[in-house]
Write an enzyme that holds these catalytic residues in place. Structure first.
Site, short mmCIF file in Angstrom:
data_model
loop_
_atom_site.label_atom_id
_atom_site.label_comp_id
_atom_site.label_asym_id
_atom_site.label_seq_id
_atom_site.Cartn_x
_atom_site.Cartn_y
_atom_site.Cartn_z
N ARG A 5 -109.19 2.82 -26.29
CA ARG A 5 -108.61 4.13 -25.88
C ARG A 5 -108.49 4.23 -24.35
O ARG A 5 -108.66 5.30 -23.78
CB ARG A 5 -109.46 5.30 -26.40
CG ARG A 5 -109.55 5.39 -27.91
CD ARG A 5 -108.19 5.68 -28.53
NE ARG A 5 -108.31 6.02 -29.94
CZ ARG A 5 -108.29 5.13 -30.94
NH1 ARG A 5 -108.15 3.84 -30.71
NH2 ARG A 5 -108.39 5.54 -32.20
N SER A 12 -108.73 12.57 -33.08
CA SER A 12 -110.14 12.47 -32.67
C SER A 12 -110.31 13.14 -31.32
O SER A 12 -109.61 12.78 -30.37
CB SER A 12 -110.58 11.01 -32.54
OG SER A 12 -110.42 10.33 -33.75
N GLU A 40 -111.93 12.18 -25.80
CA GLU A 40 -110.79 11.26 -25.82
C GLU A 40 -109.51 11.98 -25.40
O GLU A 40 -108.63 11.43 -24.73
CB GLU A 40 -110.62 10.69 -27.23
CG GLU A 40 -109.55 9.61 -27.32
CD GLU A 40 -108.75 9.67 -28.60
OE1 GLU A 40 -107.77 10.45 -28.64
OE2 GLU A 40 -109.10 8.94 -29.55
#
Ligand code: FAD
Ligand code: EPU
Length: 338
Positions: free
Chosen positions: A164, A238, A334
């Site tokens: 990520r 997420s 995130e």
């Protein structure tokens, strides 16, 4: 190219948060970007580049020029017997691009089906799902450097991809507009079905002959069964990353919490399932006003209607603190907080 002011971004972010952009414009071509650089709205304001708005939390009005990337086009740039290099403009919807690849029987992106957003944002956080990340098929990207007004090519190593992560989220943040991404796809695909419930789903689907199309459909089915559809419930996927911890920390936690869900990494660390940590902290399904922790996937924070970005942000802080108090593990957001 037109620049408008005080534009609602409610329909341009998948959290469905009401926030206004001071200025707003859409770019259809690289020439539009060059034109934009000479405007007073660009020169006198900060800017925010927007794709599908599916990885953002708007915590206030955006006191900036919002630049919506609308560059379109998919083309084959090179091919041989085994592989094909496909260039996709940044404003193409990611899932539609994946479907285009599957229709042409070009393998490599099928596990990344149904991820919302635009292709231009895919390298930003090296999108990943079901055992595959875009770095696995990424070849190069073109990006426009806002300071010099020049196009630049980035190879895979230039992008510094991680879990990520990429250089565009770190050192080069806000400096480039990604205009296209080229992927090296396979005409003789290798199938990735080890991860998660893919095999089981393929069995349920009674698939006798494996194909990229079948894998894509299995991924779509699994995702649809547990991830909230942003058209129905606002969310950005997420909200936190799955945290990476040293083996020592993992072993200690495993002793105390034998059901801990974790995956060993090549560097001998462990990745913990943040969804499990949040659920075991008693937060799954929690509702605070119109904000909440999703009832099927605790890693996803949701907006049931009129939650503000600040409320969702405060909820994320509560989740962080509660998980930290129980497990001593610090989660990292995130989603890009604006
Ligand atoms: P935006 O949210 O518009 O932008 C994200 C960031 O990239 C911002 O900082 C923005 O300024 C910047 N940016 C966007 N486009 C450009 C550009 N052309 N040039 C430079 N900077 C740019 N992600 C995963 O990795 N895996 C998943 O499985 C996954 N599942 C999801 C499921 C749901 C239901 C949702 C809502 C989200 C999910 N996501 C997932 C997160 C998200 O879809 C991805 O991060 C996606 O790539 C974001 O694309 P976007 O166009 O919406 O980006
Ligand atoms: N789990 C729970 N409770 C929950 C959720 C998860 O216990 O409420 C546990 C389960 O044991 C499950 C495990 O966590 O087996 C992993 O859950 P899941 O397979 O749903 O994946 P995830 O780790 O929660 C990651 C990505 C997703 C990606 C999926 C599939 C991150 C931060 N998230 O989620 O990406 O789609 O794997 O590969 O890495 C995103 O980035 O926005 C995103 C949705």
């Amino acid at each position: 190219m037109q620049i408008t002011s005080n534009i609602s971004l409610k329909n341009l972010n998948t959290f469905g948060i009401e926030a206004e952009a001071k200025y707003f414009t859409e770019i259809q071509s690289v020439d539009n970007i060059i034109e934009l650089l000479n405007t007073k709205e660009y020169k006198n304001n900060a800017h925010l580049i927007l794709g599908g708005g599916s990885n953002l939390l708007l915590t206030k009005n955006v006191d900036a020029l919002v630049i919506k990337n609308n560059l379109k086009g998919i083309s084959i740039v090179k091919e041989n017997d085994d592989a094909v290099w496909v260039k996709c403009a940044a404003g193409e919807v990611w899932h539609e691009f994946v479907m285009w690849c599957i229709q042409h029987n070009f393998g490599g992106l099928e596990n990344l089906s149904l991820i919302p957003g635009c292709t231009g944002a895919s390298p930003m956080q090296n999108i990943g799902a079901y055992g595959v990340e875009i770095k696995d098929t990424f070849y190069e990207l073109e990006a426009f450097h806002l300071e010099t007004g020049k196009q630049q090519l980035f190879s895979k190593s230039d992008c510094e991809f991680g879990y990520r992560e990429s250089v565009f989220k770190q050192q080069l943040k806000n400096q480039f507009i990604i205009t296209s991404v080229t992927f090296q796809l396979s005409k003789k695909p290798t199938f990735h079905i080890e991860y998660g419930a893919i095999k089981q789903e393929l069995e349920t689907m009674h698939i006798s002959e494996l194909s990229i199309k079948a894998i894509s459909q299995a991924v779509i089915n699994i995702r649809s069964s547990k991830l909230p559809n942003p058209k129905e419930i606002g969310n950005a996927g997420s909200f936190f990353k799955n945290p990476e911890v040293p083996a020592e920390t993992y072993l200690k936690l495993k002793q105390e919490f034998p059901n801990l869900v974790a995956y060993p990494l090549e560097n001998s660390n462990y990745k913990l399932a943040a969804g499990w940590l949040i659920e075991q902290s008693g937060l799954k399904g929690l509702k605070v006003g119109d904000g909440g922790v999703h009832k099927l996937q605790a890693l996803v924070l949701v907006n049931y209607g009129k939650a503000t970005g600040k409320e969702i942000y405060d909820l994320s802080t509560h989740v962080l603190q509660t998980v930290n108090a129980k497990f001593g593990v610090t989660l990292e957001r995130e989603v890009n907080i604006i």
